[in-house]
Design a protein around this motif. Sequence first.
Motif, PDB file in Angstrom:
ATOM      1  N   GLY A   1      -7.320   7.299   9.134  1.00  0.00           N
ATOM      2  CA  GLY A   1      -7.696   5.892   9.210  1.00  0.00           C
ATOM      3  C   GLY A   1      -6.499   4.960   9.251  1.00  0.00           C
ATOM      4  O   GLY A   1      -5.366   5.340   8.926  1.00  0.00           O
ATOM      5  N   ILE A   2      -6.764   3.729   9.675  1.00  0.00           N
ATOM      6  CA  ILE A   2      -5.708   2.711   9.691  1.00  0.00           C
ATOM      7  C   ILE A   2      -5.160   2.516   8.282  1.00  0.00           C
ATOM      8  O   ILE A   2      -3.971   2.283   8.094  1.00  0.00           O
ATOM      9  N   ASP A   3      -6.025   2.639   7.286  1.00  0.00           N
ATOM     10  CA  ASP A   3      -5.564   2.429   5.917  1.00  0.00           C
ATOM     11  C   ASP A   3      -4.377   3.338   5.581  1.00  0.00           C
ATOM     12  O   ASP A   3      -3.431   2.915   4.913  1.00  0.00           O
TER      13      ASP A   3
ATOM     14  N   TYR B   1       2.662  -8.372   9.716  1.00  0.00           N
ATOM     15  CA  TYR B   1       1.351  -7.745   9.906  1.00  0.00           C
ATOM     16  C   TYR B   1       0.409  -8.727  10.585  1.00  0.00           C
ATOM     17  O   TYR B   1       0.256  -9.863  10.139  1.00  0.00           O
TER      18      TYR B   1
ATOM     19  N   ALA C   1      -3.572  -8.624  12.116  1.00  0.00           N
ATOM     20  CA  ALA C   1      -4.823  -7.983  12.507  1.00  0.00           C
ATOM     21  C   ALA C   1      -5.366  -8.798  13.674  1.00  0.00           C
ATOM     22  O   ALA C   1      -5.554 -10.013  13.557  1.00  0.00           O
TER      23      ALA C   1
ATOM     24  N   ASN D   1      -9.556  -9.711  10.624  1.00  0.00           N
ATOM     25  CA  ASN D   1     -10.575  -9.595   9.596  1.00  0.00           C
ATOM     26  C   ASN D   1      -9.990 -10.267   8.357  1.00  0.00           C
ATOM     27  O   ASN D   1      -8.876  -9.906   7.983  1.00  0.00           O
TER      28      ASN D   1
ATOM     29  N   ALA E   1      -8.059  -2.775  14.705  1.00  0.00           N
ATOM     30  CA  ALA E   1      -9.279  -2.077  14.282  1.00  0.00           C
ATOM     31  C   ALA E   1     -10.484  -2.469  15.138  1.00  0.00           C
ATOM     32  O   ALA E   1     -11.388  -1.663  15.359  1.00  0.00           O
ATOM     33  N   TYR E   2     -10.490  -3.719  15.641  1.00  0.00           N
ATOM     34  CA  TYR E   2     -11.648  -4.212  16.402  1.00  0.00           C
ATOM     35  C   TYR E   2     -11.380  -4.295  17.905  1.00  0.00           C
ATOM     36  O   TYR E   2     -12.119  -4.974  18.629  1.00  0.00           O
TER      37      TYR E   2
ATOM     38  N   THR F   1      -8.746   2.651  15.289  1.00  0.00           N
ATOM     39  CA  THR F   1      -9.598   3.422  14.386  1.00  0.00           C
ATOM     40  C   THR F   1     -10.887   3.870  15.062  1.00  0.00           C
ATOM     41  O   THR F   1     -11.347   3.233  16.014  1.00  0.00           O
TER      42      THR F   1
ATOM     43  N   SER G   1     -13.436   3.987  13.073  1.00  0.00           N
ATOM     44  CA  SER G   1     -14.358   3.529  12.029  1.00  0.00           C
ATOM     45  C   SER G   1     -15.336   2.461  12.495  1.00  0.00           C
ATOM     46  O   SER G   1     -16.369   2.264  11.876  1.00  0.00           O
ATOM     47  N   LYS G   2     -15.017   1.719  13.539  1.00  0.00           N
ATOM     48  CA  LYS G   2     -15.830   0.555  13.864  1.00  0.00           C
ATOM     49  C   LYS G   2     -16.773   0.865  15.033  1.00  0.00           C
ATOM     50  O   LYS G   2     -17.843   1.378  14.815  1.00  0.00           O
TER      51      LYS G   2
ATOM     52  N   ARG H   1     -13.019   9.075   8.278  1.00  0.00           N
ATOM     53  CA  ARG H   1     -11.644   8.677   8.013  1.00  0.00           C
ATOM     54  C   ARG H   1     -10.684   9.171   9.076  1.00  0.00           C
ATOM     55  O   ARG H   1      -9.922  10.123   8.858  1.00  0.00           O
ATOM     56  N   ILE H   2     -10.675   8.525  10.222  1.00  0.00           N
ATOM     57  CA  ILE H   2      -9.729   8.926  11.268  1.00  0.00           C
ATOM     58  C   ILE H   2      -9.336   7.738  12.149  1.00  0.00           C
ATOM     59  O   ILE H   2     -10.186   6.938  12.543  1.00  0.00           O
TER      60      ILE H   2
HETATM   61  C1  LIG Z   1     -12.026  -1.804   8.859  1.00  0.00           C
HETATM   62  C2  LIG Z   1     -10.595  -2.179   8.986  1.00  0.00           C
HETATM   63  C3  LIG Z   1      -9.592  -1.235   8.766  1.00  0.00           C
HETATM   64  C4  LIG Z   1      -9.893   0.132   8.233  1.00  0.00           C
HETATM   65  O1  LIG Z   1      -9.700   1.100   9.175  1.00  0.00           O
HETATM   66  P1  LIG Z   1      -9.847   2.641   8.758  1.00  0.00           P
HETATM   67  O2  LIG Z   1      -9.425   3.328  10.008  1.00  0.00           O
HETATM   68  O3  LIG Z   1     -11.280   2.868   8.393  1.00  0.00           O
HETATM   69  O4  LIG Z   1      -8.926   2.891   7.620  1.00  0.00           O
HETATM   70  C5  LIG Z   1      -8.281  -1.607   8.998  1.00  0.00           C
HETATM   71  N1  LIG Z   1      -7.964  -2.857   9.382  1.00  0.00           N
HETATM   72  C6  LIG Z   1      -8.902  -3.794   9.579  1.00  0.00           C
HETATM   73  C7  LIG Z   1      -8.493  -5.156  10.024  1.00  0.00           C
HETATM   74  C8  LIG Z   1     -10.240  -3.493   9.356  1.00  0.00           C
HETATM   75  O5  LIG Z   1     -11.165  -4.450   9.464  1.00  0.00           O
END
Ligand SMILES: *Cc1c(COP(=O)(O)O)cnc(C)c1O
Length: 373
Positions: free
Chosen positions: A96-98, A165, A167, A171, A200-201, A224, A226-227, A235-236
Amino acid sequence: MLPERAAPEPVAAIAAVPATTPFVAPEELARTAGLRDLLRLGANESAFGPAPAAIAAIGREAARTSWYGDPESRELRDALARRHGCAVENIVVASGIDELLGLAVRGYLGAGNVAVTTLGSYPTFNYHVVGFGSRIDAVPYASDGCVQLDALAGRCRATGARIVYLANPDNPSGSFAAAARVSKLAADLPDDALLLLDEAYADFVPAGELLAGAIDPRVIRLRTFSKAFGLAGARIGYALAAPEVVATFQKIRLHYGVNRPAQIAALASLGERAFVDGVIAEVNRGRDEYAALGRRLGLPTLPSLTNFVLFDIATRERAERLLDELLTRGVFIRKPGAPPLDRCIRVTVGTADERARFALILAEALGDLDTKR
Ligand SMILES: *Cc1c(COP(=O)(O)O)cnc(C)c1O
């Protein structure tokens, strides 16, 4: 009885970290509220699930969870390289991005240095910065909720920051800066600073509006599954970056940190363009519906290029009370924590049925908010 002994002292940087949780989980909120489950519109998860092919692939391979995944995620990286028209050396996969945010901080910030972000933007970056013994400097959002790119560059120069940083789309604001402005930000940064671009988006942004062309060696782009791909629980995610940056991440990432079912599901998802396009179309419809709902209830909404929408509730106090009212009614959402957006609530686009339920509950909760005061 054990002899009286003190627990070990953590290292100084960690001892200084406050024991706060960035996100209280919906499971925890449900337990506290004594509810069995919640209408889950607070974490920008996909309401539309993973692609059926990804679910099938996980099922087919479930018995082989006894095997480690490929630590190089080679098949997935090859597929991603084809998707992005870059070399496999430009891609590193992580949980994941995290996790990738942590690798960037660990690899490129260094203890005692400064990183610049937007006040109230995605908080996980900040936790890594503080956890590695560095400092955050933050620029507020503009009054319309947009990120101030010129101010980020200015603050970077003023503080000698090593990482900025961004985004994008952001978000929690949902706002988006077009490619030309992001390129300008990258160009405006001093030579010893890098742009950490959290995309992420990105899947929700119309083709052609994202950065294109060769990979800028001073920009690390994070993506990611995740979205839009609906694999948050797997988690990838991955970084698109210069080969040297990828090599740095490869040295310090958890070698087997990406689990096997996640690799398999991500790879299968990449072949499901029609499914993902369907998710994006439905999210667009949902955002329009939320905007119409806001107009009906007298709550302005902010423009968004993500799978969530901010509703302006006029004051921070009113937004916080509305959050509580919604939770009492079984709805899990979140809200931005810092001004000027802390007067808003953030609602993930759900399925058509979830949106209809949310619309009814929101109207009811708003009504009670006014009678209870
Ligand atoms: C949801 C989100 C993440 C999380 O991404 P993962 O790949 O699930 O860790 C990271 N950055 C932003 C801006 C998000 O909204």
